[in-house]
Design an enzyme around this catalytic site. Structure first.
Site, PDB file in Angstrom:
ATOM      1  N   ARG A  84      38.283  51.332  57.292  1.00 21.03           N
ATOM      2  CA  ARG A  84      37.250  51.669  58.274  1.00 21.03           C
ATOM      3  C   ARG A  84      37.081  53.177  58.382  1.00 21.03           C
ATOM      4  O   ARG A  84      35.954  53.701  58.460  1.00 21.03           O
ATOM      5  CB  ARG A  84      37.615  51.038  59.619  1.00 21.03           C
ATOM      6  CG  ARG A  84      37.687  49.508  59.547  1.00 21.03           C
ATOM      7  CD  ARG A  84      38.416  48.883  60.711  1.00 21.03           C
ATOM      8  NE  ARG A  84      37.653  48.996  61.955  1.00 21.03           N
ATOM      9  CZ  ARG A  84      38.062  48.465  63.108  1.00 21.03           C
ATOM     10  NH1 ARG A  84      39.204  47.796  63.174  1.00 21.03           N
ATOM     11  NH2 ARG A  84      37.328  48.605  64.186  1.00 21.03           N
ATOM     12  N   LEU A 132      46.343  42.397  59.392  1.00 19.36           N
ATOM     13  CA  LEU A 132      44.895  42.549  59.351  1.00 19.36           C
ATOM     14  C   LEU A 132      44.438  42.814  60.777  1.00 19.36           C
ATOM     15  O   LEU A 132      44.978  42.228  61.721  1.00 19.36           O
ATOM     16  CB  LEU A 132      44.217  41.281  58.820  1.00 19.36           C
ATOM     17  CG  LEU A 132      44.411  40.910  57.348  1.00 19.36           C
ATOM     18  CD1 LEU A 132      43.676  39.613  57.039  1.00 19.36           C
ATOM     19  CD2 LEU A 132      43.938  42.017  56.426  1.00 19.36           C
ATOM     20  N   ASP A 133      43.455  43.682  60.935  1.00 22.18           N
ATOM     21  CA  ASP A 133      42.896  43.905  62.264  1.00 22.18           C
ATOM     22  C   ASP A 133      42.332  42.600  62.821  1.00 22.18           C
ATOM     23  O   ASP A 133      41.958  41.694  62.064  1.00 22.18           O
ATOM     24  CB  ASP A 133      41.763  44.931  62.208  1.00 22.18           C
ATOM     25  CG  ASP A 133      42.231  46.314  61.790  1.00 22.18           C
ATOM     26  OD1 ASP A 133      43.436  46.596  61.948  1.00 22.18           O
ATOM     27  OD2 ASP A 133      41.393  47.093  61.312  1.00 22.18           O
ATOM     28  N   LYS A 134      42.242  42.514  64.134  1.00 18.47           N
ATOM     29  CA  LYS A 134      41.697  41.327  64.790  1.00 18.47           C
ATOM     30  C   LYS A 134      40.345  40.927  64.202  1.00 18.47           C
ATOM     31  O   LYS A 134      40.099  39.744  63.936  1.00 18.47           O
ATOM     32  CB  LYS A 134      41.541  41.596  66.297  1.00 18.47           C
ATOM     33  CG  LYS A 134      40.834  40.491  67.063  1.00 18.47           C
ATOM     34  CD  LYS A 134      40.624  40.893  68.514  1.00 18.47           C
ATOM     35  CE  LYS A 134      39.806  39.844  69.260  1.00 18.47           C
ATOM     36  NZ  LYS A 134      39.543  40.236  70.663  1.00 18.47           N
ATOM     37  N   THR A 152      39.049  41.766  61.281  1.00 10.94           N
ATOM     38  CA  THR A 152      39.021  41.636  59.829  1.00 10.94           C
ATOM     39  C   THR A 152      39.482  40.236  59.470  1.00 10.94           C
ATOM     40  O   THR A 152      40.528  39.782  59.934  1.00 10.94           O
ATOM     41  CB  THR A 152      39.940  42.670  59.155  1.00 10.94           C
ATOM     42  OG1 THR A 152      39.531  43.983  59.535  1.00 10.94           O
ATOM     43  CG2 THR A 152      39.889  42.543  57.640  1.00 10.94           C
TER      44      THR A 152
END
Length: 316
Positions: free
Chosen positions: A246, A146-148, A150
């Site tokens: 995104r 997961l992105d930072k 998210t």
């Protein structure tokens, strides 16, 4: 003295015809790359006999694989509180907080999910997890990312056999991941499918984009609620490309609120953080036959924005 890991597995894929063992290990069970097979001195026993990795395998073969664990990666164990949804001897499911980095990297050597998981592995003790106490096995333990910015559901494995079992499901796209997002704009259709080619932006290495060349990216969306120029969406990625949701939201003209990379600051919510949350994950756990669904509630930042939107558009 090196530390070894081992898995025992029966081949049950009926469509395997004349496939080399090294390819089966790297492509079908996603355990080690072909270069890692050599570097980590993998020993293979098929049907009770030691064989070379060039041997052809078939449905019904019984495998025993042994290999050296990675050398330590200098991960610092840290007792970081985690919002744990589920945990057993094989894996852990966490509701990741927004702002937590998953993997250590330049500028983020501490405070990551990997640091927290390494601490939990050491706390369990080597007797329980064997060579998993070696920090080198921790990076592969995180099955997906997961992105930072998210938040939400993420699963990690405590041993390499569990990692291979879980990773194979992501590779085969049989897991079911659902996200929620608040976006600027309202999609033309209340539900739909977005399918594009996805590649890194050559002009900005931090970004990805829809392009004429790249890897296929597929997302399904559904509008849950809308307020004027804002919408709450349910998103289900079919593929798992970096920044896929995104990029796709920006592509259809509905960038995610608070996205510092693919959107600009919003006048109504100038301090909004990324409004993207991994709400649920359906996956089969090691040793089980049926999928489990792990889910979370909307985080407080979503509740705050939704309540404000309800007030602003109350009379519209």
């Amino acid at each position: 003295m090196p530390c070894y890991s081992c898995i025992i597995r029966d081949i049950k894929e009926k469509n395997i015809l004349s496939l080399r063992l090294d390819r089966y290990i790297s492509e079908n069970i996603n355990l080690l790359s072909r270069s890692q097979i050599k570097a980590r001195n993998l020993k293979a026993i098929v049907n009770g006999k030691e064989v070379k990795v060039s041997r052809l395998v078939k449905n019904g073969d019984s495998l025993e694989l042994n290999w050296e664990d990675n050398p330590p990666m200098d991960i610092v164990p840290q007792d970081i509180p985690l919002n744990i949804i589920f945990e057993n001897e094989d894996c852990i499911v966490v509701n990741k907080e927004q702002g937590m980095v998953v993997h250590p990297g330049a500028g983020n050597r501490q405070g990551t999910l990997a640091n927290a998981l390494y601490y939990r592995i050491l706390k369990k003790g080597a007797a329980d997890v064997g060579c998993a106490a070696n920090a080198g096995s921790l990076r592969p333990g995180i099955v997906h990312r997961l992105d930072k910015d998210t938040s939400g559901v993420i699963i990690a494995a405590f041993n390499e056999e569990a990692h291979a079992f879980l990773a194979e499901q992501f590779k085969a796209r049989v897991t079911l991941k659902k996200y929620v997002a608040i976006v600027l704009g309202v999609p033309k259709e209340t539900k739909g499918k977005i399918e594009t080619l996805h590649s890194r932006d050559p002009n900005d290495r931090r970004r990805f984009k829809v392009s004429a060349n790249g890897k296929t990216a597929v997302t399904f969306y559904k509008v849950i609620k809308s307020w004027g120029k804002y919408s709450l969406l349910s998103l289900r990625p079919r593929t798992g490309r970096t920044h896929q949701l995104r990029v796709h939201m920006r592509h259809i003209g509905c960038p995610i609120l608070g996205d510092p990379v693919y959107n600009s600051a919003d006048k109504q919510f100038p301090n909004a953080a990324l409004m993207l949350h991994s709400k649920s994950l359906a996956i089969i756990l090691p040793g089980e036959a049926n999928k489990r669904i792990f889910s979370t509630d909307k985080p407080q930042r979503f509740i705050d924005v939704i309540e404000k939107l309800d007030r602003i558009y109350k009379h519209e």
